[in-house]
Design an enzyme around this catalytic site. Structure first.
Site, PDB file in Angstrom:
ATOM      1  N   MET A  49       0.831  -1.207   0.000  1.00  0.00           N
ATOM      2  CA  MET A  49       0.000   0.000   0.000  1.00  0.00           C
ATOM      3  C   MET A  49       0.863   1.254   0.000  1.00  0.00           C
ATOM      4  O   MET A  49       0.540   2.249  -0.656  1.00  0.00           O
ATOM      5  CB  MET A  49      -0.923  -0.008   1.218  1.00  0.00           C
ATOM      6  CG  MET A  49      -1.956   1.108   1.216  1.00  0.00           C
ATOM      7  SD  MET A  49      -3.203   0.906  -0.088  1.00  0.00           S
ATOM      8  CE  MET A  49      -4.236  -0.359   0.654  1.00  0.00           C
ATOM      9  N   LYS A  50       1.988   1.220   0.730  1.00  0.00           N
ATOM     10  CA  LYS A  50       2.874   2.395   0.762  1.00  0.00           C
ATOM     11  C   LYS A  50       3.436   2.685  -0.618  1.00  0.00           C
ATOM     12  O   LYS A  50       3.532   3.851  -1.038  1.00  0.00           O
ATOM     13  CB  LYS A  50       4.006   2.164   1.761  1.00  0.00           C
ATOM     14  CG  LYS A  50       5.062   3.281   1.798  1.00  0.00           C
ATOM     15  CD  LYS A  50       4.481   4.612   2.247  1.00  0.00           C
ATOM     16  CE  LYS A  50       5.492   5.753   2.176  1.00  0.00           C
ATOM     17  NZ  LYS A  50       6.577   5.663   3.142  1.00  0.00           N
ATOM     18  N   LEU A  51       3.819   1.652  -1.353  1.00  0.00           N
ATOM     19  CA  LEU A  51       4.358   1.871  -2.699  1.00  0.00           C
ATOM     20  C   LEU A  51       3.286   2.390  -3.643  1.00  0.00           C
ATOM     21  O   LEU A  51       3.560   3.243  -4.491  1.00  0.00           O
ATOM     22  CB  LEU A  51       4.983   0.584  -3.233  1.00  0.00           C
ATOM     23  CG  LEU A  51       6.226   0.107  -2.482  1.00  0.00           C
ATOM     24  CD1 LEU A  51       6.757  -1.183  -3.104  1.00  0.00           C
ATOM     25  CD2 LEU A  51       7.314   1.173  -2.449  1.00  0.00           C
TER      26      LEU A  51
END
Length: 293
Positions: A171-173
């Protein structure tokens, strides 16, 4: 719980001070040349440790806040690494931006050592880290996340459990691809506007009143109008790294990455020219016909 922290950099410093100041937890940190000045941390009761084993010796929770997967892997599995020194039941929380496949491997290494692993990368900026209002994207077993939630809550405003281990970094990427992609596009447009003599205030005002209104504009506007880069102290080299992690994740999934390839190429140019330690807002100058104007 006693907390160990590895990585007291731009983001990690704010995390560390809030674990101590707001959370009231005991804390040890790895003494490292890449740390920000730690006088405040020591004054608040933090203890500097010379080795990873020393950090792990008393920690119930170990927070990693380093650059990326190579650093995380070296810390966890390297010679005299964290996994060899963990106490049974210790939870390792990786707040770095890392590759999901690497995260799964590190999670297994830590499990084999008798511990648990959570990936909890953050969104927002160093200012929010200092204020204790980061947003965390947590991946891992719910019961493990609940165990460390009091520690994570000491430096965050919102903790989203986004799925199993690895999904925090996935999700961060996705988030950083959109965020950095927007800012790269905006910086290129702002550079073209400046080269053409467009008034910078008018440029920002027109975008803010229309389809260009965004967090990206909010973060770059101080530099566009007044060359103030400090709204986003995030290195261009790290932005490129995050985009390339997104590209690697997409390639592994067989997903489309045409636009990501373009963003990576745009960021690679200033990095290869020696400007990797510029802050992202400075792309507005670096993208001009005469870079740095």
């Amino acid at each position: 719980m006693h907390v160990g922290i590895i990585g007291v950099g731009l983001m990690g410093h704010g995390i560390t001070r809030n674990v101590l100041k707001r959370g009231g937890f005991g804390l040890s940190f790895l003494d490292h040349p890449g740390n920000q000045p730690t006088d405040e941390i020591i004054a608040l009761g933090g203890r500097a440790c010379a080795t990873l084993a020393e950090v792990a010796a008393q920690a119930d929770v170990v927070i990693l806040c380093v650059t990326g997967s190579p650093q995380v892997e070296s810390i966890v599995t390297g010679e005299s690494g964290l996994a060899a020194a963990l106490r049974p039941g210790t939870v390792v929380v990786d707040c770095s931006t890392a590759l999901p496949d690497s995260t799964l491997r590190m999670g297994e290494v830590v499990r084999q050592a008798g511990g648990d692993y959570v990936d909890a990368p953050m969104t927002r900026t160093a200012k929010h880290a200092h204020e204790g209002t980061l947003n965390l994207l947590a991946g891992g077993a719910p019961k493990v996340l609940e165990k460390v939630r009091p520690v994570l809550g000491s430096f965050s405003e919102k903790i989203d459990h986004v799925g199993p281990l690895g999904h925090g970094h996935r999700m961060k990427l996705l988030h950083n691809y959109v965020s950095v992609g927007f800012m790269t596009l905006l910086a290129e447009a702002a550079a073209q506007a400046a080269d053409a003599g467009v008034d910078s205030h008018a440029f920002v005002d027109v975008l803010a009143a229309g389809g260009g209104a965004s967090a990206a504009l909010d973060r770059l506007a101080p530099y566009i109008v007044a060359q103030d880069r400090n709204a986003l102290p995030f290195f261009v080299a790290n932005a490129q790294k995050d985009i390339d992690y997104y590209r690697a994740m997409s390639a592994a999934a067989g997903a489309r990455k045409t636009v990501a390839d373009g963003v990576s190429a745009a960021l690679a140019a200033p990095v290869e020219a020696g400007h990797g330690d510029a802050y992202v807002p400075e792309l507005v100058s670096l993208f001009r016909k005469n870079p740095g104007v």
